[in-house]
Design a protein around this motif. Structure first.
Motif, PDB file in Angstrom:
ATOM      1  N   GLU A  64       0.323  -1.148   0.135  1.00  0.00           N
ATOM      2  CA  GLU A  64       0.331  -0.153   0.575  1.00  0.00           C
ATOM      3  C   GLU A  64       1.046   1.440  -0.321  1.00  0.00           C
ATOM      4  O   GLU A  64       0.765   2.400  -0.618  1.00  0.00           O
ATOM      5  CB  GLU A  64      -1.131  -0.263   1.103  1.00  0.00           C
ATOM      6  N   ARG A  78      -6.760   3.101  -1.412  1.00  0.00           N
ATOM      7  CA  ARG A  78      -7.646   2.606  -0.788  1.00  0.00           C
ATOM      8  C   ARG A  78      -7.163   1.545  -0.326  1.00  0.00           C
ATOM      9  O   ARG A  78      -6.678   0.643   0.324  1.00  0.00           O
ATOM     10  CB  ARG A  78      -8.878   2.458  -1.970  1.00  0.00           C
ATOM     11  N   ARG A 116      -9.204  -0.599   2.040  1.00  0.00           N
ATOM     12  CA  ARG A 116     -10.135  -1.417   2.493  1.00  0.00           C
ATOM     13  C   ARG A 116     -10.805  -1.559   3.823  1.00  0.00           C
ATOM     14  O   ARG A 116      -9.898  -1.785   4.448  1.00  0.00           O
ATOM     15  CB  ARG A 116     -10.623  -2.066   1.944  1.00  0.00           C
ATOM     16  N   GLN A 137     -12.713   9.898   4.455  1.00  0.00           N
ATOM     17  CA  GLN A 137     -13.855   9.491   4.835  1.00  0.00           C
ATOM     18  C   GLN A 137     -15.290   9.394   4.557  1.00  0.00           C
ATOM     19  O   GLN A 137     -14.980  10.427   4.561  1.00  0.00           O
ATOM     20  CB  GLN A 137     -13.895   8.399   6.448  1.00  0.00           C
ATOM     21  N   VAL A 179     -11.340   5.873  -7.672  1.00  0.00           N
ATOM     22  CA  VAL A 179     -11.755   5.397  -6.105  1.00  0.00           C
ATOM     23  C   VAL A 179     -12.874   5.151  -6.024  1.00  0.00           C
ATOM     24  O   VAL A 179     -13.624   5.579  -4.852  1.00  0.00           O
ATOM     25  CB  VAL A 179     -10.758   6.277  -5.369  1.00  0.00           C
ATOM     26  N   SER A 193     -15.522   3.553  -3.185  1.00  0.00           N
ATOM     27  CA  SER A 193     -15.558   3.777  -1.726  1.00  0.00           C
ATOM     28  C   SER A 193     -16.861   3.028  -1.362  1.00  0.00           C
ATOM     29  O   SER A 193     -17.742   3.498  -1.746  1.00  0.00           O
ATOM     30  CB  SER A 193     -14.845   4.985  -0.862  1.00  0.00           C
ATOM     31  N   ASP A 206     -14.082   2.217   4.203  1.00  0.00           N
ATOM     32  CA  ASP A 206     -13.204   2.482   3.381  1.00  0.00           C
ATOM     33  C   ASP A 206     -12.637   3.964   4.160  1.00  0.00           C
ATOM     34  O   ASP A 206     -13.193   4.671   4.253  1.00  0.00           O
ATOM     35  CB  ASP A 206     -13.333   2.230   2.680  1.00  0.00           C
ATOM     36  N   VAL A 264     -10.136   6.888   2.030  1.00  0.00           N
ATOM     37  CA  VAL A 264      -8.634   7.217   0.965  1.00  0.00           C
ATOM     38  C   VAL A 264      -8.042   8.106   1.920  1.00  0.00           C
ATOM     39  O   VAL A 264      -7.994   9.204   1.874  1.00  0.00           O
ATOM     40  CB  VAL A 264      -9.776   7.108  -0.129  1.00  0.00           C
TER      41      VAL A 264
END
Length: 237
Positions: free
Chosen positions: A12, A23, A25, A120, A171, A173, A177, A179
């Motif tokens: 990541e 992202r 998750r 978020q 992205v 979401s 999640d 970001v």
């Protein structure tokens, strides 16, 4: 509220540094309902009603729940240090219920300052409902993307395409999640975005040069214009 530490895997971190975003998750699956409730409470106290376009600057500072989830050292600051690879300072953020799309832009044009936004989204978001769109790699300074402003300011005239058709990564979401992205990247939220809710927390790398220090001071003063540089700014050493 008992919260586990928040971090990112090596993959990541590489994804973030390569493309300018990542992202995470389900990072907030356990606290998503509490975060949404706190968001509504803070906005309800500052802007009665549920109208789109309402927002609160530095929303995490207005709620014990959001302070614990977003500002505790083992949570978002730890994640920011991991992604940026440096020590960090808190640089603000906001909570917003949007009233429409956000066109292509980058947040400022900082030459030395490194920022990270951790977002978020409190509603499921997809390509046509306001999910964040990012052009990967545009977070890198000094490259050809730095001359691309005119094209993204008016893609219909300059590129012959609607803003929503500009090639980018969407992205998508869910409410749990997170970001994280470098706001120097070109980004947008397009489509049917009315009422989209988000909480953003911003961190900055501790500056290592006079230029970075000036840019961070300017950023913080713009976020809280009633302050003087000598007042409540974090120590920039």
């Amino acid at each position: 509220m008992s919260l586990a530490p928040l971090s990112a895997t090596a993959a990541e971190v590489t994804h973030f540094r390569t493309f300018g975003f990542v992202r995470l998750r389900g990072a907030h699956d356990d606290v998503a309902p509490a975060v949404a409730e706190a968001f509504e409470d803070v906005l309800g106290r500052s802007s009665p009603g549920r109208q789109a376009g309402a927002g609160v600057s530095r929303i995490a500072e207005h709620s014990d729940v959001l302070r614990a989830v977003l500002l505790a050292d083992h949570r978002c600051p730890r994640l920011a240090r991991r992604l940026l690879g440096t020590d960090v300072v808190y640089a603000g953020g906001d909570g917003v219920r949007h009233d429409g799309a956000v066109e292509w832009h980058r947040d400022g044009d900082h030459r030395a300052l490194r920022l990270l936004k951790i977002v978020q989204y409190l509603d499921p978001l997809h390509s046509r409902t306001g999910a964040l769109r990012i052009i990967p790699g545009t977070h890198r300074r000094g490259g050809s993307w730095d001359t691309f402003t005119a094209e993204l300011d008016d893609p219909l005239r300059r590129l012959g395409m609607e803003p929503i058709d500009v090639p980018a990564f969407t992205v998508e979401s869910s409410p749990g999640d997170l970001v994280a992205f470098d706001p120097h990247s070109y980004h947008a939220s397009l489509g049917d975005c009315y009422g989209r809710r988000q909480i953003t927390t911003t961190y900055a790398s501790v500056p290592e040069s006079d230029e970075a220090r000036r840019e961070l001071s300017d950023y913080l003063l713009a976020d809280r214009p009633t302050l003087r540089e000598s007042d409540d700014l974090p120590a920039l050493t």
